[in-house]
Design an enzyme around this catalytic site. Structure first.
Site, PDB file in Angstrom:
ATOM      1  N   HIS A  50      50.628  35.247  29.391  1.00 44.58           N
ATOM      2  CA  HIS A  50      49.404  35.964  28.979  1.00 44.58           C
ATOM      3  C   HIS A  50      49.296  35.997  27.450  1.00 44.58           C
ATOM      4  O   HIS A  50      50.298  36.177  26.752  1.00 44.58           O
ATOM      5  CB  HIS A  50      49.445  37.397  29.538  1.00 44.58           C
ATOM      6  CG  HIS A  50      48.153  38.138  29.410  1.00 44.58           C
ATOM      7  ND1 HIS A  50      47.932  39.084  28.441  1.00 44.58           N
ATOM      8  CD2 HIS A  50      47.006  38.057  30.134  1.00 44.58           C
ATOM      9  CE1 HIS A  50      46.715  39.580  28.575  1.00 44.58           C
ATOM     10  NE2 HIS A  50      46.129  38.972  29.598  1.00 44.58           N
TER      11      HIS A  50
ATOM     12  N   SER B 198      50.417  34.043  46.806  1.00 44.82           N
ATOM     13  CA  SER B 198      49.501  34.319  45.697  1.00 44.82           C
ATOM     14  C   SER B 198      48.062  34.466  46.206  1.00 44.82           C
ATOM     15  O   SER B 198      47.669  33.830  47.186  1.00 44.82           O
ATOM     16  CB  SER B 198      49.566  33.166  44.689  1.00 44.82           C
ATOM     17  OG  SER B 198      48.543  33.318  43.731  1.00 44.82           O
TER      18      SER B 198
HETATM   19  C1  PLP Z   1      50.243  37.786  33.799  1.00 44.39           C
HETATM   20  C2  PLP Z   1      49.561  38.898  33.056  1.00 44.39           C
HETATM   21  N1  PLP Z   1      50.291  39.658  32.226  1.00 44.39           N
HETATM   22  C3  PLP Z   1      49.735  40.680  31.551  1.00 44.39           C
HETATM   23  C4  PLP Z   1      48.408  40.977  31.668  1.00 44.39           C
HETATM   24  C5  PLP Z   1      47.822  42.115  30.900  1.00 44.39           C
HETATM   25  O1  PLP Z   1      47.707  43.195  31.759  1.00 44.39           O
HETATM   26  P1  PLP Z   1      46.677  44.398  31.459  1.00 44.39           P
HETATM   27  O2  PLP Z   1      45.314  43.803  31.470  1.00 44.39           O
HETATM   28  O3  PLP Z   1      46.950  45.350  32.590  1.00 44.39           O
HETATM   29  O4  PLP Z   1      47.047  44.978  30.137  1.00 44.39           O
HETATM   30  C6  PLP Z   1      47.609  40.211  32.524  1.00 44.39           C
HETATM   31  C7  PLP Z   1      46.175  40.497  32.682  1.00 44.39           C
HETATM   32  O5  PLP Z   1      45.426  39.819  33.294  1.00 44.39           O
HETATM   33  C8  PLP Z   1      48.204  39.139  33.233  1.00 44.39           C
HETATM   34  O6  PLP Z   1      47.488  38.351  34.043  1.00 44.39           O
END
Ligand code: PLP
Length: 376
Positions: free
Chosen positions: A120, A321
């Site tokens: 992310h 998934s």
């Molecule tokens: C794999 C992954 N990690 C972290 C995040 C961030 O999460 P949040 O939007 O709850 O802060 C996301 C958001 O889509 C994600 O897909």
């Protein structure tokens, strides 16, 4: 003087716009299928969960008791080691990832964080904020971490403690980085001081409820895990849960006299409503309800792949998934449906509100858009 009529009209317009957009919000993993009306009466209090949920605080208008129950349930679902875990309700997956990486950096100030190119976007920002050395690794074509690249890169830096950032359900393809394979690489290279953080933003509330989950949690070597609350479980407020091994957390806790609490969390003032919402969802559904919802969503994801394939659209998904990947659709479809594109692909995610009927309508629009604009 505020124009009350036009202010009211703007609120009504916003309500109408949100109501009509919600059913077509299929590209982002935010469950819209919930009813919290029983909790609306709590919105009249200025509640705040400042401080460590397990040690209490001077600010009595809190929901720490409910927060502890939420975190305990997540500890059970993530197979946290008995008497060696701690956690709190965060503002979302991002704060949970920041917390895990903060604990890791405090344990290993010289450590290098390794993460795949499918990670992310917020993770690179967190590492920059924390001044943590880091190396981006290659991904396999399916979005999983390239374990060969991990091995080769670690071999060069064997004298520096690695902080592995694993994707447990990557944003674009829902790929799960296999913690057993990661541990195998670390063991093969005889690296003793390690830290593994699992970013289980979406799949952290899917994998506990499937028959054969990939190795992903504390039982498979995670030192901390972050899960979003507003994704699979569902909440109108962004929120999440982070858990870490207690022995790590104890090394960074500081006592703050002003709030009479241990300063173990990233934020000071924290939402007391989000834990209440999460608690309510967990109680409403229970483990069996959650397993049932997960199975329905997995069935819908299979249905989406089948239907898209039947119409000549090359859709696919990972095991366990809900993320269904396909070539980026024509702009007209993206205008009508809320879809997240990246580098020639896009996905839909079969959250509980993305029913078979919604999928069928989406596929029909996709086919019509392709007929108008062949070659997406
Ligand atoms: C794999 C992954 N990690 C972290 C995040 C961030 O999460 P949040 O939007 O709850 O802060 C996301 C958001 O889509 C994600 O897909």
């Amino acid at each position: 003087m505020p124009d009350r009529l036009s202010d009211q009209a703007r609120l009504d317009a916003l309500y109408a716009q949100l109501s009509s957009t919600t059913p077509r919000n299929v590209g982002y993993p935010c469950n819209q299928d919930f009813d919290f009306s029983e909790l609306f009466r709590f919105l009249r209090f200025s509640v705040n969960n400042v401080g460590d949920p397990f040690t209490g605080s001077n600010y009595r208008l809190n929901t720490h008791e409910f927060e502890r129950e939420v975190v305990e349930e997540f500890a059970r679902l993530t197979e946290a080691p008995k008497d060696d875990w701690w956690g709190y309700v965060t503002s979302g997956g991002t704060e949970g990832n920041m917390y895990g990486l903060y604990v890791a950096r405090e344990l290993f100030p010289e450590g290098i964080c390794y993460f795949s190119e499918d990670t992310h976007y917020s993770v690179a920002k967190i590492l920059r904020l924390q001044h943590t050395r880091n190396i981006m690794l290659k991904s396999l074509p399916n979005g999983e971490l390239d374990y060969a690249d991990l091995r080769e890169t670690l071999r060069i830096h064997r004298d520096v403690p690695p902080i592995i950032f694993a994707n447990i359900g990557s944003t674009m393809t829902g790929a799960v980085d296999d913690l057993a394979k990661i541990r195998e690489v670390l063991d093969d290279l005889a690296i003793q001081h390690t830290y593994v953080h699992a970013d289980a933003a979406l799949s952290g509330m899917i994998l506990p409820f499937v028959q054969t989950p990939q190795p992903w949690n504390f039982a498979h070597g995670a030192d901390s895990i972050s899960i979003s609350g507003h994704k699979m479980l569902g909440s109108p407020l962004p929120c999440g849960v982070v858990l870490a091994r207690k022995k790590h957390v104890d090394r960074i806790a500081r006592s703050i006299e002003y709030v009479g609490a241990l300063d173990t969390t990233i934020s000071g003032s924290r939402s007391a409503i989000a834990p209440l919402f999460l608690w309510y969802r967990l109680k409403q559904l229970g483990p069996e309800g959650l397993a049932q919802v997960t199975q329905q969503c997995l069935d819908c994801a299979d249905h989406a792949v089948r239907e898209l394939n039947a119409h000549g659209i090359a859709a696919w998904k990972h095991e366990n998934s809900l993320t269904v990947i396909f070539p980026k659709p024509p702009a007209s479809l993206m205008k009508k449906w809320t879809i997240a594109p990246k580098k020639g692909i896009a996905h839909l995610i079969t959250m509980p509100h993305v029913t078979r009927a919604v999928i069928d309508a989406f596929v029909s629009d996709f086919v019509a858009a392709l007929a108008e604009h062949p070659k997406p």
